[in-house]
Write a protein that holds these residues in place. Structure first.
Motif, PDB file in Angstrom:
ATOM      1  N   SER A 162       0.819  -1.205   0.000  1.00 58.23           N
ATOM      2  CA  SER A 162       0.000   0.000   0.000  1.00 58.23           C
ATOM      3  C   SER A 162       0.852   1.254   0.000  1.00 58.23           C
ATOM      4  N   ARG A 163       2.025   1.199   0.660  1.00 58.40           N
ATOM      5  CA  ARG A 163       2.904   2.368   0.672  1.00 58.40           C
ATOM      6  C   ARG A 163       3.351   2.719  -0.746  1.00 58.40           C
ATOM      7  N   ASN A 164       3.545   1.682  -1.565  1.00 60.25           N
ATOM      8  CA  ASN A 164       3.936   1.932  -2.947  1.00 60.25           C
ATOM      9  C   ASN A 164       2.867   2.680  -3.716  1.00 60.25           C
ATOM     10  N   LYS A 165       1.618   2.617  -3.201  1.00 59.17           N
ATOM     11  CA  LYS A 165       0.530   3.351  -3.823  1.00 59.17           C
ATOM     12  C   LYS A 165       0.401   4.752  -3.237  1.00 59.17           C
ATOM     13  N   GLY A 166       1.307   5.094  -2.335  1.00 63.89           N
ATOM     14  CA  GLY A 166       1.323   6.434  -1.777  1.00 63.89           C
ATOM     15  C   GLY A 166       0.415   6.647  -0.588  1.00 63.89           C
ATOM     16  N   ILE A 167      -0.075   5.564   0.013  1.00 68.76           N
ATOM     17  CA  ILE A 167      -0.994   5.698   1.147  1.00 68.76           C
ATOM     18  C   ILE A 167      -0.206   5.853   2.448  1.00 68.76           C
ATOM     19  N   GLY A 168       0.630   4.857   2.754  1.00 66.37           N
ATOM     20  CA  GLY A 168       1.534   4.976   3.896  1.00 66.37           C
ATOM     21  C   GLY A 168       0.967   4.598   5.235  1.00 66.37           C
ATOM     22  N   GLU A 169      -0.294   4.936   5.510  1.00 63.55           N
ATOM     23  CA  GLU A 169      -0.898   4.668   6.812  1.00 63.55           C
ATOM     24  C   GLU A 169      -2.339   4.198   6.645  1.00 63.55           C
ATOM     25  N   ILE A 170      -2.773   3.374   7.581  1.00 58.46           N
ATOM     26  CA  ILE A 170      -4.175   2.961   7.630  1.00 58.46           C
ATOM     27  C   ILE A 170      -4.793   3.540   8.888  1.00 58.46           C
ATOM     28  N   ALA A 171      -5.973   4.158   8.733  1.00 56.08           N
ATOM     29  CA  ALA A 171      -6.702   4.696   9.878  1.00 56.08           C
ATOM     30  C   ALA A 171      -7.450   3.562  10.564  1.00 56.08           C
ATOM     31  N   LYS A 172      -7.325   3.478  11.881  1.00 56.64           N
ATOM     32  CA  LYS A 172      -7.993   2.429  12.641  1.00 56.64           C
ATOM     33  C   LYS A 172      -8.779   3.035  13.804  1.00 56.64           C
ATOM     34  N   LEU A 173     -10.021   2.587  13.940  1.00 60.14           N
ATOM     35  CA  LEU A 173     -10.877   3.077  15.019  1.00 60.14           C
ATOM     36  C   LEU A 173     -10.411   2.494  16.339  1.00 60.14           C
ATOM     37  N   ALA A 174     -10.329   3.326  17.371  1.00 58.66           N
ATOM     38  CA  ALA A 174      -9.820   2.895  18.676  1.00 58.66           C
ATOM     39  C   ALA A 174     -10.670   3.482  19.793  1.00 58.66           C
ATOM     40  N   ASP A 175     -10.316   3.155  21.022  1.00 59.45           N
ATOM     41  CA  ASP A 175     -10.920   3.672  22.254  1.00 59.45           C
ATOM     42  C   ASP A 175     -12.413   3.380  22.321  1.00 59.45           C
ATOM     43  N   PHE A 176     -12.729   2.180  22.771  1.00 63.01           N
ATOM     44  CA  PHE A 176     -14.124   1.745  22.903  1.00 63.01           C
ATOM     45  C   PHE A 176     -14.619   1.859  24.347  1.00 63.01           C
ATOM     46  N   GLY A 177     -14.016   2.739  25.120  1.00 62.07           N
ATOM     47  CA  GLY A 177     -14.384   2.901  26.522  1.00 62.07           C
ATOM     48  C   GLY A 177     -15.770   3.464  26.738  1.00 62.07           C
ATOM     49  N   SER A 178     -16.345   4.107  25.716  1.00 57.74           N
ATOM     50  CA  SER A 178     -17.696   4.661  25.831  1.00 57.74           C
ATOM     51  C   SER A 178     -18.725   3.838  25.066  1.00 57.74           C
ATOM     52  N   ALA A 179     -18.304   2.770  24.426  1.00 58.24           N
ATOM     53  CA  ALA A 179     -19.192   1.978  23.582  1.00 58.24           C
ATOM     54  C   ALA A 179     -20.316   1.331  24.389  1.00 58.24           C
ATOM     55  N   LYS A 180     -21.437   1.073  23.710  1.00 56.59           N
ATOM     56  CA  LYS A 180     -22.571   0.434  24.354  1.00 56.59           C
ATOM     57  C   LYS A 180     -23.255  -0.509  23.390  1.00 56.59           C
ATOM     58  N   ASN A 181     -23.973  -1.480  23.971  1.00 54.99           N
ATOM     59  CA  ASN A 181     -24.807  -2.376  23.184  1.00 54.99           C
ATOM     60  C   ASN A 181     -26.027  -1.612  22.693  1.00 54.99           C
ATOM     61  N   ILE A 182     -26.387  -1.799  21.434  1.00 57.00           N
ATOM     62  CA  ILE A 182     -27.528  -1.079  20.863  1.00 57.00           C
ATOM     63  C   ILE A 182     -28.802  -1.347  21.651  1.00 57.00           C
ATOM     64  N   LYS A 183     -28.956  -2.552  22.163  1.00 62.07           N
ATOM     65  CA  LYS A 183     -30.174  -2.931  22.866  1.00 62.07           C
ATOM     66  C   LYS A 183     -30.173  -2.498  24.333  1.00 62.07           C
ATOM     67  N   ASP A 184     -29.051  -1.990  24.815  1.00 58.11           N
ATOM     68  CA  ASP A 184     -28.940  -1.563  26.211  1.00 58.11           C
ATOM     69  C   ASP A 184     -29.508  -0.166  26.349  1.00 58.11           C
ATOM     70  N   ASP A 185     -30.771  -0.072  26.772  1.00 60.46           N
ATOM     71  CA  ASP A 185     -31.459   1.218  26.879  1.00 60.46           C
ATOM     72  C   ASP A 185     -31.907   1.422  28.318  1.00 60.46           C
TER      73      ASP A 185
END
Length: 335
Positions: A162-185
């Motif tokens: 991918s670096r050869n295509k000029g991208i260099g980095e991949i964005a990754k989602l992090a920090d799930f400390g605030s995440a919740k189950n959709i059904k948890d209401d």
């Protein structure tokens, strides 16, 4: 063997059944939050599967580690997605007579999106697709991230291909400390996330569904394009004014004129006050804004007054980063 946080060595058994072991050495602290701190660590020795030579260790006191333990469980659940920060395992160490709970994470050498100011269009598209792949995965498994923002999107070094295509980095989602189950209401709702990236329904009703992550994604894309906060907050603005603007008024974040036609339309599909009218993550993955990003990437990776909850009182949006509540943050607005 030193017992100080810096230079402390510990043998970690990630999973008993797989017998993966490594010895790591804690280095400098690179971040702090309500949960504790994040350090760089060097992997000194390992057996079994290969681990990278440098990892990140997220640490909390054992007595206050509930949110970190829950985050570890979620990272294990989401581990098949290449666009979510990878977790190698967890352990408990004793350092300076304090019991600490640690989770060992992929190290993002590129920092976070919040550090980048006004990215080129092709990079914005690339990172946007990565975040959407992660959100699609999280939503399909029945969860909401609740705190999507540039600070929680980390940049990991990409492969040579991918670096050869000029991208260099991949964005990754992090920090799930605030995440919740959709059904948890639960009846006793609490605000989660960061005010300036929060969806209107999260501000007013503390409601969190996949649609609220999509609003936050739109705000994050705006930050990538402009290098600024999605909302302009005047100096000396009162908390109630800012919260009213986001949650109650008809006002929307400004979409810059310099954005491409496709980017403008993409943002309009995210930044809709009515959550039911926002596009889903899967719908957005098919938007023309992302058409130039190939499939190979996925393989890699009404005006009325409202009474705001007490937790928002004392809000000062000009602080660099602050906690109004245990899970409420706001970040400095860059004018």
């Amino acid at each position: 063997m030193s017992t100080s946080p810096t230079g402390y060595k510990n043998k970690i058994q990630l999973k008993k059944e797989s017998k993966k072991n490594m010895i790591w050495n804690r280095g400098k602290t690179i971040g702090r939050g309500g949960f504790g701190l994040v350090s760089i660590a060097n992997v000194q020795h390992q057996t079994g599967d290969k681990f990278p030579p440098i990892i990140a260790v997220k640490t909390a006191k054992v007595s206050a580690s509930n949110s970190l333990v829950e985050e570890k469980k979620l990272l294990d659940l989401f581990k098949e997605c290449p666009c979510i920060l990878h977790c190698f395992g967890d352990d408990v160490t004793t350092e300076e007579n304090e019991e600490l709970y640690n989770i060992e994470l992929e190290y993002a050498s590129g920092g976070c999106l919040a550090d980048r100011k006004g990215l080129p269009d092709n990079i914005v598209r690339q990172h946007t697709k990565s975040i959407l792949i992660a959100l699609s995965h999280v939503h399909k498994l029945g969860y909401v991230h609740c705190d999507v923002k540039p600070h929680n999107v980390l940049l990991v070094a990409d492969s040579l291909h991918s670096r050869n295509k000029g991208i260099g980095e991949i964005a990754k989602l992090a920090d799930f400390g605030s995440a919740k189950n959709i059904k948890d209401d639960q009846d006793n709702k609490e605000f989660r996330g960061t005010v300036l990236y929060a969806a209107p329904e999260s501000i007013i009703h503390q409601e969190y569904q996949p649609e609220s992550d999509i609003w936050a994604l739109g705000c994050t894309v705006l930050h990538m394009i402009t290098g600024k906060s999605p909302w302009k907050v005047e100096k000396g603005a009162k908390a109630e004014d800012v919260l009213y603007k986001i949650g109650c008024s008809h006002e929307l974040p400004d979409i810059p004129s310099k954005a491409s036609k496709e980017a403008k339309d993409f943002l309009k599909k995210c930044l809709i006050k009515n959550p039911k009218e926002r596009w889903t993550a899967d719908m957005l993955l098919s938007h023309p804004f992302l058409a130039s990003i190939g499939d190979s990437h996925q393989q890699h990776c009404g005006r009325q007054k409202h009474r705001f909850p007490k937790l928002f009182r004392g809000f000062s949006p000009m602080h660099q980063c602050f906690h109004v509540h245990n899970r409420v943050q706001a970040c400095q607005v860059q004018v």
